[in-house]
Design an enzyme around this catalytic site. Structure first.
Site, short mmCIF file in Angstrom:
data_model
loop_
_atom_site.label_atom_id
_atom_site.label_comp_id
_atom_site.label_asym_id
_atom_site.label_seq_id
_atom_site.Cartn_x
_atom_site.Cartn_y
_atom_site.Cartn_z
N ARG A 123 84.11 -23.31 23.87
CA ARG A 123 82.92 -23.81 23.13
C ARG A 123 81.80 -24.24 24.07
O ARG A 123 81.00 -25.09 23.75
CB ARG A 123 83.28 -24.97 22.20
CG ARG A 123 84.20 -24.58 21.09
CD ARG A 123 84.02 -25.48 19.88
NE ARG A 123 84.93 -25.12 18.84
CZ ARG A 123 86.16 -25.61 18.73
NH1 ARG A 123 86.60 -26.48 19.62
NH2 ARG A 123 86.94 -25.24 17.76
N LYS A 145 68.10 -17.66 25.21
CA LYS A 145 68.68 -16.60 24.36
C LYS A 145 69.77 -15.89 25.15
O LYS A 145 69.51 -15.42 26.27
CB LYS A 145 67.62 -15.60 23.97
CG LYS A 145 66.74 -16.03 22.84
CD LYS A 145 65.97 -14.79 22.40
CE LYS A 145 64.86 -15.12 21.45
NZ LYS A 145 64.08 -13.91 21.15
N GLU A 187 56.10 -7.52 31.54
CA GLU A 187 56.21 -8.85 30.91
C GLU A 187 55.18 -9.79 31.53
O GLU A 187 54.62 -10.64 30.84
CB GLU A 187 57.63 -9.42 31.05
CG GLU A 187 58.75 -8.52 30.49
CD GLU A 187 58.67 -8.29 28.97
OE1 GLU A 187 57.95 -9.02 28.27
OE2 GLU A 187 59.34 -7.35 28.48
N LYS A 229 56.16 -18.92 29.96
CA LYS A 229 57.28 -18.76 29.02
C LYS A 229 57.83 -20.13 28.64
O LYS A 229 58.11 -20.39 27.46
CB LYS A 229 58.37 -17.86 29.61
CG LYS A 229 59.57 -17.77 28.66
CD LYS A 229 60.18 -16.44 28.45
CE LYS A 229 61.22 -16.50 27.33
NZ LYS A 229 62.17 -15.42 27.33
N GLU A 239 62.73 -20.28 17.96
CA GLU A 239 61.97 -19.12 17.51
C GLU A 239 61.58 -19.16 16.04
O GLU A 239 61.85 -18.24 15.27
CB GLU A 239 62.77 -17.82 17.78
CG GLU A 239 61.89 -16.62 17.86
CD GLU A 239 62.59 -15.38 18.37
OE1 GLU A 239 63.78 -15.24 18.11
OE2 GLU A 239 61.94 -14.61 19.06
N ARG A 243 56.85 -18.80 19.37
CA ARG A 243 57.65 -17.98 20.28
C ARG A 243 57.47 -16.49 19.98
O ARG A 243 57.65 -15.63 20.84
CB ARG A 243 59.12 -18.39 20.19
CG ARG A 243 59.97 -17.82 21.31
CD ARG A 243 61.29 -18.53 21.42
NE ARG A 243 62.10 -17.93 22.47
CZ ARG A 243 63.17 -18.49 22.97
NH1 ARG A 243 63.58 -19.66 22.56
NH2 ARG A 243 63.86 -17.88 23.91
N ASN A 247 56.50 -11.61 21.68
CA ASN A 247 56.81 -10.24 21.26
C ASN A 247 55.59 -9.35 21.28
O ASN A 247 55.62 -8.23 20.74
CB ASN A 247 57.39 -10.23 19.84
CG ASN A 247 58.78 -10.78 19.84
OD1 ASN A 247 59.53 -10.61 20.80
ND2 ASN A 247 59.13 -11.49 18.78
N HIS A 250 55.93 -5.73 21.68
CA HIS A 250 57.35 -5.41 21.61
C HIS A 250 57.77 -4.73 20.31
O HIS A 250 58.73 -3.97 20.30
CB HIS A 250 58.19 -6.68 21.83
CG HIS A 250 58.25 -7.09 23.28
ND1 HIS A 250 57.12 -7.34 24.02
CD2 HIS A 250 59.30 -7.27 24.12
CE1 HIS A 250 57.48 -7.67 25.26
NE2 HIS A 250 58.79 -7.63 25.35
N HIS A 254 59.91 -1.52 20.73
CA HIS A 254 61.28 -1.32 20.23
C HIS A 254 61.38 -0.02 19.44
O HIS A 254 62.39 0.67 19.49
CB HIS A 254 61.70 -2.50 19.35
CG HIS A 254 61.89 -3.77 20.14
ND1 HIS A 254 61.77 -5.02 19.60
CD2 HIS A 254 62.18 -3.96 21.44
CE1 HIS A 254 61.97 -5.93 20.54
NE2 HIS A 254 62.23 -5.31 21.67
N HIS A 267 62.53 -0.27 29.11
CA HIS A 267 61.95 -1.28 28.23
C HIS A 267 60.52 -1.61 28.69
O HIS A 267 59.59 -1.68 27.89
CB HIS A 267 62.84 -2.53 28.26
CG HIS A 267 62.34 -3.65 27.40
ND1 HIS A 267 62.27 -3.57 26.03
CD2 HIS A 267 61.85 -4.88 27.73
CE1 HIS A 267 61.78 -4.70 25.55
NE2 HIS A 267 61.51 -5.51 26.56
#
Ligand code: NAD
Length: 364
Positions: A123, A145, A187, A229, A239, A243, A247, A250, A254, A267
Site C-alpha cells: 500500500r 501521476k 513539452e 509544471k 486534475e 491542470r 494538455n 495533446h 493522441h 509522442h
C-alpha cells in the site's frame, strides 16, 4: 549551478525537486536524513542501466547496505500489467518493508511503471524519482501521476502517488539521443505556449547554439520548465481544472499517435504537430497569434501527416473517443494569446477539421 523547487501537495506533505549536474552527494544526504541504510530498491531503465550502472550503484551503495536492482526493458511496452506484476513480485520477494525506498531511474516509462509499483506494493513504498530523459525531467517525474497502459488505451490504470523527492541529474543527459532531446523539447515549448513565451527564444538559442548537450543554460531551462509544471499541478493536484492546460496540443497528438499506430511517431513529434493545430484553432476563435513562434523548431520535426494518417476523419473520430472528452464535447486547450490558455469544450467539428487541414498543410 543547481536549482531546488519546493512542491507543496497539502499542508501536511511536500517534496523537493533538485536539478543540477551530479547530484549524488545531495541524494546521499537526503537518504541519510530519511531512510534506514539497510536496504533500497532501484527500478532502472535497461538502456540507462547499460550506460550508467556504475554511477547508479556507486551512488546508492554509498548509503544503502543492499540495493535490489530491477532492470526494466526499454520502451513503452514496459508500461504493462506484466511488468508491474514483476516489479511488485521482485520487491516483495526481496523482503520490502513499508519504509524501504524505491528509486525510479529512467525516462517516463520507468517513472510511471515504478511509481505505480511503489504506490501499490505494501500500500505504498517511499518513492524517489531519478529522471534521466529530458521529458521525464521537465514533465513525467513531476505531479504524481503513475501508471501503466491497458489494451483499451494508454495510461488507463494507475494512481496519483507523490514521491518523497525528485533528483534530476543532468549528467544523465550526456548519453541521451538527439531524438529524445527533441521529444522533451516539445513539452518545454508547450510551457512556452501556455505560460512563459520567452521560453521560445531561450530554446531557440540553445538549439542553434550548444545543441543537445546538458549545459548550464539547458539546466536553467529544465528548472524553469519544472517550476511551471509545479505551479500548475500545485493549483490542481488531482486534475480537476487548470491542470488540463498541460494538455495543450495533446488531444490532437493522441489522435495522431493512435491512428498512426503507437510507435509510428514519437509522442514529442505528435505533440509538436498538435500544438500547431491548436494554435490555428485559437486564431479561428479570434486570438491574435500565429505559429511563427514554432517555425524555428520545425526542421527538428520532419513529420509527414498524410503518410501517417491518410484519412483526416479518422483523427476527428479518435479525438471524440479521447479519455478527456466530457459530456460528448472534445475539450480543447486553446490560447487567448501566448501564455494565456483556456479550456474550450468544442461542439463544432468544423473548427477541428480546419485545424487538421492546416496541420496537414504544414506537415506534408
Ligand atoms: P522513455 O522512458 O521510453 O525514454 C525514452 C528513451 O530514452 C528510452 O529509449 C530510454 O531507454 C532512453 N533514455 C532515458 N534516459 C536516457 C539517458 N540518460 N541516456 C540514454 N538514453 C536514455 O520515454 P520518455 O519520453 O522519457 O517518457 C515517455 C513516457 O512518459 C510515456 O509513457 C508517457 O505516457 C509518460 N508520461 C508521463 C507523464 C506523467 O505525468 N506521469 C507525463 C508525460 C509523459
Amino acid at each position: 549551478m543547481s536549482h531546488t523547487i519546493d512542491v507543496p501537495i497539502s499542508y501536511q506533505q511536500d517534496y523537493r525537486i533538485h536539478i543540477g549536474n551530479n547530484l549524488w552527494d545531495q541524494i546521499t544526504e537526503f537518504c541519510a536524513g530519511r531512510y534506514s541504510p539497510r536496504r533500497a530498491f532501484a527500478v532502472v531503465d535497461e538502456k540507462v542501466y547499460r550506460l550508467h550502472a556504475d554511477r547508479i550503484s556507486a551512488g546508492l551503495n554509498s548509503y544503502f547496505d543492499q540495493v535490489g536492482t530491477y532492470v526494466v526493458p526499454e520502451g513503452e511496452k514496459s508500461k504493462s500489467s506484466t511488468q508491474w506484476q514483476q516489479v511488485v513480485d521482485f520487491v516483495l520477494e526481496q523482503g520490502a518493508e513499508r519504509g524501504t525506498p524505491l528509486f525510479a531511474v529512467g525516462g517516463g516509462v520507468t517513472g510511471d511503471l515504478a511509481g505505480f509499483a511503489a504506490s501499490s506494493a505494501l500500500r505504498g513504498l517511499p518513492l524517489v524519482h531519478l529522471p534521466t530523459s529530458l521529458l521525464a525531467m521537465v514533465d513525467s517525474s513531476i505531479g504524481g501521476k503513475t501508471g501503466i497502459n491497458h489494451k483499451v488505451g494508454k495510461n488507463l490504470v494507475g494512481a496519483f502517488y507523490q514521491p518523497d523527492a525528485v533528483f534530476a541529474d543532468t549528467r544523465f543527459l550526456e548519453t541521451l539521443e538527439k531524438q529524445e532531446w527533441i521529444n522533451g523539447l516539445s513539452e518545454i515549448l508547450k510551457y512556452g505556449a501556455i505560460h512563459s513565451p520567452e521560453i521560445f527564444e531561450t530554446a531557440s538559442e540553445l538549439v542553434s547554439g550548444a545543441g543537445f548537450q546538458p549545459t548550464e543554460k539547458w539546466t536553467d531551462l529544465i528548472a524553469q520548465s519544472a517550476s511551471i509544471k509545479v505551479e500548475i499541478v500545485e493549483e490542481d493536484t488531482l486534475e480537476a481544472g487548470v491542470r488540463a492546460f498541460l494538455n495543450f496540443g495533446h488531444t490532437f497528438a493522441h489522435a495522431i499517435e493512435k491512428e498512426a499506430g503507437y510507435g509510428k511517431i514519437s509522442h514529442g513529434q505528435a505533440v509538436f504537430a498538435g500544438m500547431i493545430a491548436a494554435v490555428y484553432a485559437s486564431t479561428q476563435l479570434g486570438a491574435h497569434i500565429n505559429s511563427t513562434r514554432f517555425e524555428t523548431f520545425k526542421p527538428l520535426y520532419p513529420i509527414k501527416l498524410y503518410e501517417l494518417v491518410p484519412q483526416m476523419d479518422k483523427l476527428i473520430r479518435a479525438m471524440k473517443t479521447d479519455k478527456k472528452v466530457k459530456d460528448g464535447n472534445i475539450r480543447l486547450i486553446l490560447l487567448d494569446e501566448w501564455g494565456s490558455p483556456y479550456i474550450y469544450p468544442c461542439e463544432d467539428t468544423g473548427l477541428i477539421e480546419a485545424a487538421w487541414s492546416f496541420a496537414y498543410k504544414q506537415f506534408s
